[in-house]
Design an enzyme around this catalytic site. Structure first.
Site, PDB file in Angstrom:
ATOM      1  N   GLN A 121       0.834  -1.198   0.000  1.00  0.00           N
ATOM      2  CA  GLN A 121       0.000   0.000   0.000  1.00  0.00           C
ATOM      3  C   GLN A 121       0.866   1.244   0.000  1.00  0.00           C
ATOM      4  O   GLN A 121       1.551   1.527   0.990  1.00  0.00           O
ATOM      5  CB  GLN A 121      -0.908  -0.009   1.238  1.00  0.00           C
ATOM      6  N   GLY A 122       0.862   1.984  -1.084  1.00  0.00           N
ATOM      7  CA  GLY A 122       1.647   3.206  -1.185  1.00  0.00           C
ATOM      8  C   GLY A 122       0.784   4.434  -1.028  1.00  0.00           C
ATOM      9  O   GLY A 122       0.448   5.107  -2.008  1.00  0.00           O
ATOM     10  N   SER A 124       1.007   6.656   2.321  1.00  0.00           N
ATOM     11  CA  SER A 124       1.711   7.663   3.115  1.00  0.00           C
ATOM     12  C   SER A 124       2.942   8.198   2.394  1.00  0.00           C
ATOM     13  O   SER A 124       3.605   7.472   1.651  1.00  0.00           O
ATOM     14  CB  SER A 124       2.155   7.071   4.449  1.00  0.00           C
ATOM     15  N   SER A 156       4.592  -1.096   3.945  1.00  0.00           N
ATOM     16  CA  SER A 156       4.806  -2.444   4.484  1.00  0.00           C
ATOM     17  C   SER A 156       4.916  -3.457   3.351  1.00  0.00           C
ATOM     18  O   SER A 156       4.198  -3.351   2.352  1.00  0.00           O
ATOM     19  CB  SER A 156       3.646  -2.854   5.405  1.00  0.00           C
ATOM     20  N   GLU A 239     -10.113  -1.715   6.294  1.00  0.00           N
ATOM     21  CA  GLU A 239      -8.974  -1.877   7.183  1.00  0.00           C
ATOM     22  C   GLU A 239      -9.404  -1.780   8.643  1.00  0.00           C
ATOM     23  O   GLU A 239      -8.968  -2.539   9.489  1.00  0.00           O
ATOM     24  CB  GLU A 239      -7.936  -0.798   6.864  1.00  0.00           C
TER      25      GLU A 239
HETATM   26  C1  LIG Z   1       3.987  -0.362  11.386  1.00  0.00           C
HETATM   27  C2  LIG Z   1       3.441   0.624  10.405  1.00  0.00           C
HETATM   28  C3  LIG Z   1       3.059   0.174   9.152  1.00  0.00           C
HETATM   29  C4  LIG Z   1       2.578   1.076   8.204  1.00  0.00           C
HETATM   30  N1  LIG Z   1       2.259   0.599   6.963  1.00  0.00           N
HETATM   31  C5  LIG Z   1       1.866   1.482   6.011  1.00  0.00           C
HETATM   32  C6  LIG Z   1       1.650   1.039   4.667  1.00  0.00           C
HETATM   33  O1  LIG Z   1       1.792  -0.137   4.343  1.00  0.00           O
HETATM   34  N2  LIG Z   1       1.294   1.943   3.738  1.00  0.00           N
HETATM   35  C7  LIG Z   1       1.107   3.258   4.049  1.00  0.00           C
HETATM   36  O2  LIG Z   1       0.739   4.018   3.164  1.00  0.00           O
HETATM   37  N3  LIG Z   1       1.305   3.721   5.316  1.00  0.00           N
HETATM   38  C8  LIG Z   1       1.697   2.871   6.296  1.00  0.00           C
HETATM   39  N4  LIG Z   1       1.930   3.324   7.578  1.00  0.00           N
HETATM   40  C9  LIG Z   1       1.829   4.757   7.828  1.00  0.00           C
HETATM   41  C10 LIG Z   1       0.723   5.186   8.777  1.00  0.00           C
HETATM   42  O3  LIG Z   1      -0.520   5.151   8.119  1.00  0.00           O
HETATM   43  C11 LIG Z   1       1.072   6.589   9.282  1.00  0.00           C
HETATM   44  O4  LIG Z   1       2.203   6.449  10.097  1.00  0.00           O
HETATM   45  C12 LIG Z   1      -0.038   7.238  10.064  1.00  0.00           C
HETATM   46  O5  LIG Z   1      -1.118   7.544   9.239  1.00  0.00           O
HETATM   47  C13 LIG Z   1       0.445   8.529  10.767  1.00  0.00           C
HETATM   48  O6  LIG Z   1       1.113   9.387   9.911  1.00  0.00           O
HETATM   49  P1  LIG Z   1       2.544   9.987  10.311  1.00  0.00           P
HETATM   50  O7  LIG Z   1       3.407   8.847  10.658  1.00  0.00           O
HETATM   51  O8  LIG Z   1       2.979  10.882   9.226  1.00  0.00           O
HETATM   52  O9  LIG Z   1       2.302  10.832  11.618  1.00  0.00           O
HETATM   53  P2  LIG Z   1       1.782  12.334  11.692  1.00  0.00           P
HETATM   54  O10 LIG Z   1       0.566  12.473  10.861  1.00  0.00           O
HETATM   55  O11 LIG Z   1       2.914  13.259  11.454  1.00  0.00           O
HETATM   56  O12 LIG Z   1       1.378  12.401  13.208  1.00  0.00           O
HETATM   57  C14 LIG Z   1       2.287  12.713  14.277  1.00  0.00           C
HETATM   58  C15 LIG Z   1       1.470  12.971  15.536  1.00  0.00           C
HETATM   59  O13 LIG Z   1       0.602  14.081  15.326  1.00  0.00           O
HETATM   60  C16 LIG Z   1      -0.731  13.729  15.600  1.00  0.00           C
HETATM   61  N5  LIG Z   1      -1.653  14.415  14.689  1.00  0.00           N
HETATM   62  C17 LIG Z   1      -1.533  14.591  13.354  1.00  0.00           C
HETATM   63  N6  LIG Z   1      -2.600  15.231  12.856  1.00  0.00           N
HETATM   64  C18 LIG Z   1      -3.425  15.450  13.892  1.00  0.00           C
HETATM   65  C19 LIG Z   1      -4.710  16.051  14.028  1.00  0.00           C
HETATM   66  N7  LIG Z   1      -5.396  16.531  12.984  1.00  0.00           N
HETATM   67  N8  LIG Z   1      -5.245  16.090  15.256  1.00  0.00           N
HETATM   68  C20 LIG Z   1      -4.589  15.586  16.325  1.00  0.00           C
HETATM   69  N9  LIG Z   1      -3.398  15.025  16.271  1.00  0.00           N
HETATM   70  C21 LIG Z   1      -2.814  14.943  15.064  1.00  0.00           C
HETATM   71  C22 LIG Z   1      -0.780  12.222  15.377  1.00  0.00           C
HETATM   72  O14 LIG Z   1      -1.854  11.630  16.076  1.00  0.00           O
HETATM   73  C23 LIG Z   1       0.567  11.792  15.897  1.00  0.00           C
HETATM   74  O15 LIG Z   1       0.494  11.668  17.284  1.00  0.00           O
HETATM   75  C24 LIG Z   1       2.425   2.443   8.537  1.00  0.00           C
HETATM   76  C25 LIG Z   1       2.788   2.877   9.812  1.00  0.00           C
HETATM   77  C26 LIG Z   1       3.290   1.992  10.733  1.00  0.00           C
HETATM   78  C27 LIG Z   1       3.683   2.511  12.086  1.00  0.00           C
END
Ligand SMILES: Cc1cc2nc3c(=O)[nH]c(=O)nc-3n(C[C@H](O)[C@H](O)[C@H](O)COP(=O)(O)OP(=O)(O)OC[C@H]3O[C@@H](n4cnc5c(N)ncnc54)[C@H](O)[C@@H]3O)c2cc1C
Lengths: 377, 344
Positions: A121-122, A124, A156, A239
């Site tokens: 899944q691409g 993020s 992932s 999901e």
């Molecule tokens: C193990 C793992 C597997 C993953 N696999 C995939 C995958 O296969 N494909 C894919 O596309 N993605 C994948 N992801 C990505 C995942 O979907 C993102 O990490 C997640 O959506 C959060 O985005 P971010 O990491 O950029 O954090 P950010 O969005 O930067 O968030 C950082 C912090 O800010 C808070 N925050 C952000 N916006 C708000 C808001 N509006 N209100 C309140 N708080 C807020 C968040 O809750 C968090 O605490 C994976 C992540 C993990 C950890």
């Protein structure tokens, strides 16, 4: 309020149980968690067996109750989980089934069901996590192909995937939700570079994916151009809806194991710890009941999981982390030994409140979509 | 499997909600609170004498003292509840009952908890079929529970030993409480039971009214209260404005509300399932989650209400105080946790 299964459902369960009992002893040994090609082969081999026995499609076509029984029984029997087939079976597959053309369903669904092709899944990007709709990977139309340039992250299974369900920006001028398109991108094409990322657990579960003028045929677009956000929402609700059923069953088993360990090592005599285990028992029992509640709702509304999944995920992800913290209290000094599976799993569980929508984002969803509170500025 | 409420169950729940809206809506609730005496302002002894207003049908009993003394129960409402089948719900139809089960009882008690309906509802419901008049709403039955008795003066029949009970100034204006001397493990005969089963420890050890049923119905009341405080908080958060926007648009407030809903819905699944299985361990677990949902729900609602939440006028404190009283009923949190742990 009926928790009894129908005769037909019990029949399904009995046949599955008998099949599992015969099949599981013939499985090859589990591969090392760091051996990705081995893991892929193992997961795909299991999917192939399910397919040949008539269970390959269970995540899609079976009724929600049958799916619940399937996940309950496979977990109970100690069968492998979807593993590398997670995206194919639970994200991309259902999206293509719901939104794809007949030709697209023909092309992609069979190989997923047979365990021949693996998807990732691409979605993020470095600049687009919680605010997924702000993604910037560009796709420009050039004849019968899109030319894609940009970067994905946290992908992932990218190392072993054949296909990527990719979100790209096709109209940079439109409001952010309206300029996105959903593409099926082959991972083997020129211009695709995968660089594994090391997780805090030491493994390489996910990767960065760099895209440099990758050509994706227009025929690989699912849904209309610029309609990718709506198409994606179908995927995300899958999901959050039923993806965790097996894990609740697993947690109840793990808690039982933990209680046995505590009884053996003497920590059970600590009433504070014992009561903490008791509370967790109540918690996972309730989460199981909430699962049955959500499945009953889904069964009645035609199977599309709704926002009830957010309520579940919020509590479940927290409870699972609490389970491992409690395990650490039971294990004492052994909780610092990475040679034990408990501690490796404890590290993995740290992602549960982040992946698939952080807890904060889930609370926004619950507050705005269920409770009707106004959107923030 | 279909865990959802059946059409009949939904209709039953709706029917009780309408009955309680009509007969014990907000105005009646507040009138009952005022009649019970005291505005809660000032903690002096001076408020003690205003007890006993209303229909004046409490038995008096000469023990009244303190703010929670001989408080009257609305006997007309009690009879109406009886006529609606609130107490006879689970008696067989042949015995003049409604012939329904624990799941339906749980729906009724959820509504009672939501409306903050006063009275020894659980004890009377459990006594139906045992104590004459209980099923019909003619007899008000209470039961000693550990060191506490609810509604002792208003009750016609007291199950369990209540000798030497002294009134407390109950924290909940609508639940008069007495405290038993010693540790509450007395085995003397209860007074005025007329059914001959007044001995026992008050915890259902006599086997007639298993304490897990009392726990489950209490959990259902807690669930109703949790759902109500969630609703109140959400409604307030949508209308109250600060910094030029509804406070519900602020994430700190929004997330409090989301957590209230999550706790409530988890408790709902637990309580309903426990009603279906009637398994004492599942009941204990449901009770833990329902207590948590009610207690934390009332606290969070108070927070969302701001200064208004600290007033006597807002209903929030009534939910919190009743939830405190219910949490003391029957199975304690520690005992429930031990019960679940023992099965792990
Ligand atoms: C193990 C793992 C597997 C993953 N696999 C995939 C995958 O296969 N494909 C894919 O596309 N993605 C994948 N992801 C990505 C995942 O979907 C993102 O990490 C997640 O959506 C959060 O985005 P971010 O990491 O950029 O954090 P950010 O969005 O930067 O968030 C950082 C912090 O800010 C808070 N925050 C952000 N916006 C708000 C808001 N509006 N209100 C309140 N708080 C807020 C968040 O809750 C968090 O605490 C994976 C992540 C993990 C950890």
């Amino acid at each position: 309020m009926d928790l009894a299964y129908t005769e037909e459902e019990e029949d399904f369960r009995a046949r599955l149980r008998a099949w599992l009992a015969a099949e599981l002893p013939t499985l090859p040994p589990r591969p090392d968690p760091l051996d990705w090609p081995g893991r892929r082969a193992y997961d795909c081999g299991w999917q192939r067996r399910l397919h040949d026995a008539g269970y390959g499609h269970v995540h899609w076509d079976a009724s929600p109750t049958q799916r619940l029984i399937f996940l309950e029984e496979t977990e109970r029997a100690g069968a492998p989980y979807v593993g590398a087939n997670f995206v194919g079976l639970l994200h991309a597959g259902p999206t293509i089934a719901a939104e794809g053309t007949a030709e697209q369903r023909e092309r992609w669904l069979g190989p997923v069901l047979r365990g021949d092709e693996v998807w990732c899944q691409g979605f993020s990007e470095p600049g687009a996590g919680s605010d997924l709709a702000s993604l910037r990977t560009r796709a420009v139309r050039d004849g019968d192909a899109y030319v894609v340039t940009g970067q994905k992250i946290w992908t992932s299974h990218a190392e072993v995937a054949d296909w990527c369900e990719l979100l790209v920006r096709t109209d940079p001028g439109a409001p952010k939700h309206r300029g996105i398109t959903w593409l099926a991108m082959p991972m083997s094409g020129p211009g695709v570079t995968v660089r594994p990322l090391r997780t805090l657990a030491g493994s390489t579960e996910f990767a960065e994916v760099f895209l440099d003028e990758v050509r994706v045929p227009v025929g690989n677009r699912v849904g209309d151009e610029n309609d990718g956000w709506r198409v994606t929402m179908v995927t995300l609700s899958f999901e959050r809806g039923t993806a965790f059923v097996g894990e609740v069953v697993a947690c109840r088993r793990l808690l039982g194991e933990l209680a046995r360990t505590a009884r053996k090592n003497g920590r059970w005599d600590d009433p504070v710890l014992r009561r903490r285990l008791g509370r967790l028992g109540a918690e996972f029992q309730a989460l199981w009941r909430l699962t049955q509640w959500n499945v009953s709702e889904a069964q009645a509304t035609g199977g599309v999981p709704g926002v009830g999944g957010s309520v579940f995920k919020l509590r479940y992800s927290h409870a699972r982390q609490e389970l491992y913290d409690t395990a650490a209290a039971v294990l004492g000094p052994d909780a610092l030994d990475l040679g034990r599976e408990w501690n490796r799993d404890r590290l993995s569980s740290l992602s549960y409140t982040i992946a698939a929508g952080t807890s904060q984002i889930q609370r926004n969803i619950v507050a705005e979509r269920i409770l009707g509170l106004p959107k923030g500025r | 499997m279909d865990f959802r409420l059946t059409g009949d169950q939904r209709a039953l729940k709706q029917g009780v909600r309408e009955l309680l809206d009509r007969r014990f809506g907000r105005e009646a609730l507040r009138a009952a609170v005022e009649a019970a005496g005291g505005t809660g302002a000032g903690a002096g002894e001076g408020v003690a004498e205003s007890a006993g207003a209303g229909a004046g049908e409490g038995d008096g009993g000469g023990r009244a003292q303190g703010g929670g003394g001989a408080q009257a129960l609305d006997r007309a409402l009690w009879r109406e509840l009886g006529a609606a089948g609130f107490f006879a719900l689970r008696l067989p139809e042949a015995a003049g009952g409604v012939g329904l089960g624990l799941p339906e009882a749980v729906l009724l008690f959820e509504e009672a908890g939501r409306a903050l309906l006063p009275g020894p509802l659980v004890a009377t419901h459990l006594a139906a079929g045992e104590v004459p008049g209980a099923a019909e709403g003619e007899t008000v039955v209470t039961r000693t529970d550990g060191e506490l008795v609810e509604w002792l003066d208003a009750a016609d029949v007291v199950l369990g030993p209540a000798e030497g009970a002294v009134p407390l100034r109950s924290v909940d204006p609508l639940t008069p409480l007495h405290r038993l001397p010693g540790t509450g493990h007395g085995t003397g005969t209860g007074h005025g039971t007329g059914t001959g089963h007044g001995t026992g420890t008050g915890t259902g050890a006599d086997g007639r009214a298993p304490s897990h049923e009392a726990s489950l119905l209490t959990a259902a009341e807690q669930l109703g209260s949790a759902a109500r405080t969630t609703e109140l908080a959400v409604a307030y958060a949508r209308t109250r404005e600060q910094f030029g926007q509804p406070i519900g648009a602020f994430q700190a407030v929004k997330h409090l509300c989301a957590r209230m809903l999550v706790r409530t819905e988890l408790a709902r699944a637990a309580v309903y399932a426990a009603a279906v299985t009637a398994d004492p361990v599942e009941v204990a677990g449901a009770r833990l989650l329902a207590d948590e949902a009610a207690l934390d729900g009332a606290r969070d609602c108070l927070q969302v209400y701001g200064g208004m939440g600290f007033t006597w006028e807002a209903d929030v404190h009534l939910h919190l105080k009743r939830a405190w009283v219910r949490a003391e009923r029957g199975l304690s949190g520690a005992a429930a946790e031990e019960l679940v742990a023992a099965r792990l």
